[in-house]
Design a protein around this motif. Sequence first.
Motif, PDB file in Angstrom:
ATOM      1  N   GLY A   1       0.823  -1.206   0.000  1.00 27.58           N
ATOM      2  CA  GLY A   1       0.000   0.000   0.000  1.00 27.58           C
ATOM      3  C   GLY A   1       0.860   1.260   0.000  1.00 27.58           C
ATOM      4  O   GLY A   1       2.003   1.242   0.433  1.00 27.58           O
ATOM      5  N   GLN A   2       0.290   2.323  -0.522  1.00 29.12           N
ATOM      6  CA  GLN A   2       1.011   3.585  -0.628  1.00 29.12           C
ATOM      7  C   GLN A   2       0.099   4.757  -0.293  1.00 29.12           C
ATOM      8  O   GLN A   2      -1.117   4.670  -0.457  1.00 29.12           O
ATOM      9  CB  GLN A   2       1.535   3.802  -2.050  1.00 29.12           C
ATOM     10  CG  GLN A   2       2.620   2.869  -2.474  1.00 29.12           C
ATOM     11  CD  GLN A   2       3.150   3.237  -3.865  1.00 29.12           C
ATOM     12  OE1 GLN A   2       2.510   3.932  -4.630  1.00 29.12           O
ATOM     13  NE2 GLN A   2       4.330   2.748  -4.173  1.00 29.12           N
ATOM     14  N   ALA A   3       0.720   5.834   0.128  1.00 25.87           N
ATOM     15  CA  ALA A   3       0.055   7.125   0.275  1.00 25.87           C
ATOM     16  C   ALA A   3       0.894   8.143  -0.488  1.00 25.87           C
ATOM     17  O   ALA A   3       2.108   8.226  -0.287  1.00 25.87           O
ATOM     18  CB  ALA A   3      -0.061   7.519   1.735  1.00 25.87           C
ATOM     19  N   HIS A   4       0.254   8.873  -1.391  1.00 29.62           N
ATOM     20  CA  HIS A   4       0.939   9.877  -2.191  1.00 29.62           C
ATOM     21  C   HIS A   4       0.509  11.252  -1.709  1.00 29.62           C
ATOM     22  O   HIS A   4      -0.692  11.546  -1.643  1.00 29.62           O
ATOM     23  CB  HIS A   4       0.589   9.720  -3.673  1.00 29.62           C
ATOM     24  CG  HIS A   4       1.007   8.407  -4.233  1.00 29.62           C
ATOM     25  ND1 HIS A   4       2.245   8.198  -4.775  1.00 29.62           N
ATOM     26  CD2 HIS A   4       0.357   7.225  -4.303  1.00 29.62           C
ATOM     27  CE1 HIS A   4       2.339   6.943  -5.186  1.00 29.62           C
ATOM     28  NE2 HIS A   4       1.203   6.330  -4.897  1.00 29.62           N
ATOM     29  N   VAL A   5       1.479  12.082  -1.371  1.00 35.08           N
ATOM     30  CA  VAL A   5       1.213  13.431  -0.888  1.00 35.08           C
ATOM     31  C   VAL A   5       1.780  14.427  -1.890  1.00 35.08           C
ATOM     32  O   VAL A   5       2.953  14.332  -2.263  1.00 35.08           O
ATOM     33  CB  VAL A   5       1.847  13.661   0.504  1.00 35.08           C
ATOM     34  CG1 VAL A   5       1.573  15.074   0.984  1.00 35.08           C
ATOM     35  CG2 VAL A   5       1.336  12.636   1.504  1.00 35.08           C
ATOM     36  N   ASN A   6       0.947  15.342  -2.328  1.00 37.38           N
ATOM     37  CA  ASN A   6       1.371  16.440  -3.185  1.00 37.38           C
ATOM     38  C   ASN A   6       1.184  17.733  -2.407  1.00 37.38           C
ATOM     39  O   ASN A   6       0.218  17.870  -1.650  1.00 37.38           O
ATOM     40  CB  ASN A   6       0.528  16.511  -4.462  1.00 37.38           C
ATOM     41  CG  ASN A   6       0.757  15.331  -5.372  1.00 37.38           C
ATOM     42  OD1 ASN A   6       1.813  14.732  -5.384  1.00 37.38           O
ATOM     43  ND2 ASN A   6      -0.261  14.989  -6.134  1.00 37.38           N
ATOM     44  N   ALA A   7       2.078  18.679  -2.616  1.00 43.11           N
ATOM     45  CA  ALA A   7       1.966  19.975  -1.952  1.00 43.11           C
ATOM     46  C   ALA A   7       2.346  21.080  -2.933  1.00 43.11           C
ATOM     47  O   ALA A   7       3.288  20.937  -3.710  1.00 43.11           O
ATOM     48  CB  ALA A   7       2.870  20.033  -0.730  1.00 43.11           C
ATOM     49  N   VAL A   8       1.580  22.160  -2.903  1.00 40.87           N
ATOM     50  CA  VAL A   8       1.842  23.359  -3.685  1.00 40.87           C
ATOM     51  C   VAL A   8       1.665  24.564  -2.766  1.00 40.87           C
ATOM     52  O   VAL A   8       1.121  24.436  -1.674  1.00 40.87           O
ATOM     53  CB  VAL A   8       0.890  23.475  -4.900  1.00 40.87           C
ATOM     54  CG1 VAL A   8       1.100  22.337  -5.880  1.00 40.87           C
ATOM     55  CG2 VAL A   8      -0.551  23.553  -4.463  1.00 40.87           C
ATOM     56  N   CYS A   9       2.107  25.707  -3.224  1.00 43.93           N
ATOM     57  CA  CYS A   9       1.924  26.933  -2.448  1.00 43.93           C
ATOM     58  C   CYS A   9       0.708  27.690  -2.956  1.00 43.93           C
ATOM     59  O   CYS A   9       0.487  27.802  -4.159  1.00 43.93           O
ATOM     60  CB  CYS A   9       3.155  27.836  -2.566  1.00 43.93           C
ATOM     61  SG  CYS A   9       4.588  27.183  -1.722  1.00 43.93           S
ATOM     62  N   SER A  10      -0.076  28.200  -2.036  1.00 47.84           N
ATOM     63  CA  SER A  10      -1.206  29.056  -2.350  1.00 47.84           C
ATOM     64  C   SER A  10      -1.203  30.204  -1.346  1.00 47.84           C
ATOM     65  O   SER A  10      -1.306  29.960  -0.132  1.00 47.84           O
ATOM     66  CB  SER A  10      -2.518  28.272  -2.251  1.00 47.84           C
ATOM     67  OG  SER A  10      -3.615  29.109  -2.490  1.00 47.84           O
ATOM     68  N   ALA A  11      -1.025  31.403  -1.837  1.00 47.92           N
ATOM     69  CA  ALA A  11      -0.969  32.601  -0.982  1.00 47.92           C
ATOM     70  C   ALA A  11       0.096  32.458   0.101  1.00 47.92           C
ATOM     71  O   ALA A  11      -0.107  32.845   1.245  1.00 47.92           O
ATOM     72  CB  ALA A  11      -2.338  32.893  -0.373  1.00 47.92           C
ATOM     73  N   GLY A  12       1.236  31.835  -0.259  1.00 47.30           N
ATOM     74  CA  GLY A  12       2.354  31.708   0.676  1.00 47.30           C
ATOM     75  C   GLY A  12       2.218  30.597   1.694  1.00 47.30           C
ATOM     76  O   GLY A  12       3.024  30.499   2.620  1.00 47.30           O
ATOM     77  N   THR A  13       1.216  29.718   1.544  1.00 45.58           N
ATOM     78  CA  THR A  13       0.964  28.643   2.494  1.00 45.58           C
ATOM     79  C   THR A  13       0.925  27.307   1.759  1.00 45.58           C
ATOM     80  O   THR A  13       0.297  27.207   0.704  1.00 45.58           O
ATOM     81  CB  THR A  13      -0.390  28.862   3.202  1.00 45.58           C
ATOM     82  OG1 THR A  13      -0.364  30.129   3.851  1.00 45.58           O
ATOM     83  CG2 THR A  13      -0.665  27.778   4.222  1.00 45.58           C
ATOM     84  N   PRO A  14       1.565  26.250   2.311  1.00 47.03           N
ATOM     85  CA  PRO A  14       1.483  24.937   1.670  1.00 47.03           C
ATOM     86  C   PRO A  14       0.054  24.396   1.693  1.00 47.03           C
ATOM     87  O   PRO A  14      -0.644  24.499   2.695  1.00 47.03           O
ATOM     88  CB  PRO A  14       2.390  24.054   2.529  1.00 47.03           C
ATOM     89  CG  PRO A  14       3.248  24.983   3.307  1.00 47.03           C
ATOM     90  CD  PRO A  14       2.446  26.238   3.478  1.00 47.03           C
TER      91      PRO A  14
END
Length: 65
Positions: free
Chosen positions: A44-57
Amino acid sequence: MRCTGAVITLRIAQPDNGWRVELDRSGPDVVQVAFQRGDTEAGGQAHVNAVCSAGTPVFSLANSD
């Protein structure tokens, strides 16, 4: 994660016991991390994506078994 304007950087990705982490992408526009349970692909896996929006992850998560 840390946001500097629209640039995101990974600070740390630490898995729980029994999990391992693989960094797929480390920025500057997106960070992608996969957490793998156990030593095989069948765990099993968990995939986490993160981007910045208004200076916040901002995070999104997708699980697969």
